[in-house]
Design a protein around this motif. Structure first.
Motif, PDB file in Angstrom:
ATOM      1  N   LEU A  40       0.823  -1.204   0.000  1.00 21.56           N
ATOM      2  CA  LEU A  40       0.000   0.000   0.000  1.00 21.56           C
ATOM      3  C   LEU A  40       0.861   1.259   0.000  1.00 21.56           C
ATOM      4  O   LEU A  40       1.964   1.278   0.542  1.00 21.56           O
ATOM      5  CB  LEU A  40      -0.912   0.030   1.220  1.00 21.56           C
ATOM      6  CG  LEU A  40      -1.902  -1.125   1.373  1.00 21.56           C
ATOM      7  CD1 LEU A  40      -2.698  -0.955   2.654  1.00 21.56           C
ATOM      8  CD2 LEU A  40      -2.808  -1.234   0.183  1.00 21.56           C
ATOM      9  N   ALA A  41       0.323   2.308  -0.591  1.00 28.24           N
ATOM     10  CA  ALA A  41       0.954   3.617  -0.525  1.00 28.24           C
ATOM     11  C   ALA A  41       0.610   4.250   0.823  1.00 28.24           C
ATOM     12  O   ALA A  41      -0.388   3.888   1.449  1.00 28.24           O
ATOM     13  CB  ALA A  41       0.446   4.506  -1.660  1.00 28.24           C
ATOM     14  N   LYS A  42       1.446   5.163   1.260  1.00 28.35           N
ATOM     15  CA  LYS A  42       1.191   5.906   2.498  1.00 28.35           C
ATOM     16  C   LYS A  42       1.274   7.385   2.154  1.00 28.35           C
ATOM     17  O   LYS A  42       2.287   7.845   1.625  1.00 28.35           O
ATOM     18  CB  LYS A  42       2.226   5.545   3.563  1.00 28.35           C
ATOM     19  CG  LYS A  42       2.058   6.271   4.877  1.00 28.35           C
ATOM     20  CD  LYS A  42       3.106   5.779   5.865  1.00 28.35           C
ATOM     21  CE  LYS A  42       3.043   6.500   7.186  1.00 28.35           C
ATOM     22  NZ  LYS A  42       4.067   5.994   8.123  1.00 28.35           N
ATOM     23  N   ILE A  43       0.209   8.108   2.448  1.00 32.60           N
ATOM     24  CA  ILE A  43       0.123   9.534   2.122  1.00 32.60           C
ATOM     25  C   ILE A  43      -0.060  10.329   3.410  1.00 32.60           C
ATOM     26  O   ILE A  43      -0.968  10.060   4.201  1.00 32.60           O
ATOM     27  CB  ILE A  43      -1.071   9.826   1.172  1.00 32.60           C
ATOM     28  CG1 ILE A  43      -0.997   8.957  -0.090  1.00 32.60           C
ATOM     29  CG2 ILE A  43      -1.159  11.304   0.841  1.00 32.60           C
ATOM     30  CD1 ILE A  43       0.168   9.224  -0.994  1.00 32.60           C
ATOM     31  N   TRP A  44       0.823  11.307   3.611  1.00 32.96           N
ATOM     32  CA  TRP A  44       0.680  12.227   4.745  1.00 32.96           C
ATOM     33  C   TRP A  44      -0.477  13.170   4.476  1.00 32.96           C
ATOM     34  O   TRP A  44      -0.645  13.664   3.359  1.00 32.96           O
ATOM     35  CB  TRP A  44       1.954  13.049   4.949  1.00 32.96           C
ATOM     36  CG  TRP A  44       3.170  12.274   5.329  1.00 32.96           C
ATOM     37  CD1 TRP A  44       4.322  12.188   4.613  1.00 32.96           C
ATOM     38  CD2 TRP A  44       3.379  11.510   6.512  1.00 32.96           C
ATOM     39  NE1 TRP A  44       5.230  11.399   5.272  1.00 32.96           N
ATOM     40  CE2 TRP A  44       4.682  10.967   6.449  1.00 32.96           C
ATOM     41  CE3 TRP A  44       2.597  11.216   7.622  1.00 32.96           C
ATOM     42  CZ2 TRP A  44       5.220  10.160   7.446  1.00 32.96           C
ATOM     43  CZ3 TRP A  44       3.134  10.409   8.616  1.00 32.96           C
ATOM     44  CH2 TRP A  44       4.420   9.894   8.528  1.00 32.96           C
ATOM     45  N   LEU A  45      -1.266  13.436   5.497  1.00 32.75           N
ATOM     46  CA  LEU A  45      -2.383  14.382   5.400  1.00 32.75           C
ATOM     47  C   LEU A  45      -2.027  15.734   5.991  1.00 32.75           C
ATOM     48  O   LEU A  45      -2.744  16.704   5.778  1.00 32.75           O
ATOM     49  CB  LEU A  45      -3.612  13.820   6.131  1.00 32.75           C
ATOM     50  CG  LEU A  45      -4.141  12.480   5.605  1.00 32.75           C
ATOM     51  CD1 LEU A  45      -5.243  11.961   6.513  1.00 32.75           C
ATOM     52  CD2 LEU A  45      -4.627  12.625   4.175  1.00 32.75           C
ATOM     53  N   ILE A  49      -0.374  17.657   2.192  1.00 33.19           N
ATOM     54  CA  ILE A  49      -0.509  16.344   1.567  1.00 33.19           C
ATOM     55  C   ILE A  49       0.793  16.036   0.827  1.00 33.19           C
ATOM     56  O   ILE A  49       1.250  16.833   0.007  1.00 33.19           O
ATOM     57  CB  ILE A  49      -1.704  16.328   0.595  1.00 33.19           C
ATOM     58  CG1 ILE A  49      -3.006  16.526   1.367  1.00 33.19           C
ATOM     59  CG2 ILE A  49      -1.729  15.026  -0.205  1.00 33.19           C
ATOM     60  CD1 ILE A  49      -4.215  16.763   0.495  1.00 33.19           C
ATOM     61  N   SER A  50       1.373  14.884   1.154  1.00 35.14           N
ATOM     62  CA  SER A  50       2.610  14.473   0.486  1.00 35.14           C
ATOM     63  C   SER A  50       2.747  12.956   0.555  1.00 35.14           C
ATOM     64  O   SER A  50       2.106  12.295   1.367  1.00 35.14           O
ATOM     65  CB  SER A  50       3.825  15.158   1.109  1.00 35.14           C
ATOM     66  OG  SER A  50       3.944  14.812   2.464  1.00 35.14           O
ATOM     67  N   ILE A  51       3.597  12.433  -0.289  1.00 35.97           N
ATOM     68  CA  ILE A  51       3.806  10.988  -0.361  1.00 35.97           C
ATOM     69  C   ILE A  51       4.834  10.571   0.684  1.00 35.97           C
ATOM     70  O   ILE A  51       5.965  11.056   0.678  1.00 35.97           O
ATOM     71  CB  ILE A  51       4.295  10.585  -1.763  1.00 35.97           C
ATOM     72  CG1 ILE A  51       3.288  11.011  -2.827  1.00 35.97           C
ATOM     73  CG2 ILE A  51       4.554   9.078  -1.827  1.00 35.97           C
ATOM     74  CD1 ILE A  51       3.832  10.953  -4.238  1.00 35.97           C
ATOM     75  N   ALA A  52       4.438   9.668   1.563  1.00 33.41           N
ATOM     76  CA  ALA A  52       5.377   9.089   2.524  1.00 33.41           C
ATOM     77  C   ALA A  52       6.021   7.846   1.911  1.00 33.41           C
ATOM     78  O   ALA A  52       7.204   7.607   2.077  1.00 33.41           O
ATOM     79  CB  ALA A  52       4.665   8.730   3.823  1.00 33.41           C
ATOM     80  N   ASP A  53       5.209   7.042   1.208  1.00 33.76           N
ATOM     81  CA  ASP A  53       5.691   5.818   0.576  1.00 33.76           C
ATOM     82  C   ASP A  53       4.776   5.516  -0.602  1.00 33.76           C
ATOM     83  O   ASP A  53       3.561   5.417  -0.436  1.00 33.76           O
ATOM     84  CB  ASP A  53       5.673   4.680   1.592  1.00 33.76           C
ATOM     85  CG  ASP A  53       6.286   3.386   1.080  1.00 33.76           C
ATOM     86  OD1 ASP A  53       6.527   3.261  -0.140  1.00 33.76           O
ATOM     87  OD2 ASP A  53       6.512   2.494   1.909  1.00 33.76           O
ATOM     88  N   ASP A  59       3.200   5.665 -10.961  1.00 30.03           N
ATOM     89  CA  ASP A  59       3.153   7.130 -10.878  1.00 30.03           C
ATOM     90  C   ASP A  59       1.758   7.649 -11.221  1.00 30.03           C
ATOM     91  O   ASP A  59       1.252   8.563 -10.569  1.00 30.03           O
ATOM     92  CB  ASP A  59       4.190   7.762 -11.804  1.00 30.03           C
ATOM     93  CG  ASP A  59       5.614   7.562 -11.307  1.00 30.03           C
ATOM     94  OD1 ASP A  59       5.801   7.260 -10.110  1.00 30.03           O
ATOM     95  OD2 ASP A  59       6.553   7.709 -12.125  1.00 30.03           O
ATOM     96  N   ALA A  60       1.131   7.061 -12.235  1.00 33.86           N
ATOM     97  CA  ALA A  60      -0.224   7.486 -12.623  1.00 33.86           C
ATOM     98  C   ALA A  60      -1.223   7.195 -11.504  1.00 33.86           C
ATOM     99  O   ALA A  60      -2.114   8.014 -11.230  1.00 33.86           O
ATOM    100  CB  ALA A  60      -0.651   6.790 -13.914  1.00 33.86           C
TER     101      ALA A  60
END
Length: 96
Positions: A40-45, A49-53, A59-60
């Protein structure tokens, strides 16, 4: 691991969730994947908002889920706070 958001399109059902161990983290985030996602992807809120993993998303796909997170960030943050407080998390179901 409570599901927070199901985002259903004609092609993909995205699942947004919190891990049970996430209560140990102070920074709000959400894990995102679809059926068959290996990691799973991990997104900071917060603070932004940014990509953690990126996980095993392309990419799409990351671009797509970031757009969804932007749209539902306020609700995701409310559910994060409920989760951290030990309250019931409400799942949001969106069909597009």
């Amino acid at each position: 691991m409570p599901k927070v958001l199901l985002y259903i399109t004609a092609k993909i059902v995205w699942t947004f969730l919190f891990w049970g161990t996430d209560t140990n983290e102070n920074r709000a985030h959400v894990h995102i994947g679809k059926k068959g996602t290996a990691k799973l992807a991990k997104i900071w809120l917060e603070p932004t908002i940014s990509i953690a993993d990126k996980g095993s998303l392309t990419d799409a796909q990351i671009k797509n889920v970031l757009e969804i997170v932007v749209l539902y960030r306020t609700e995701l943050l409310k559910q994060w706070q409920a989760f951290k407080n030990g309250d019931k998390v409400k799942m949001i179901k969106i069909k597009k």
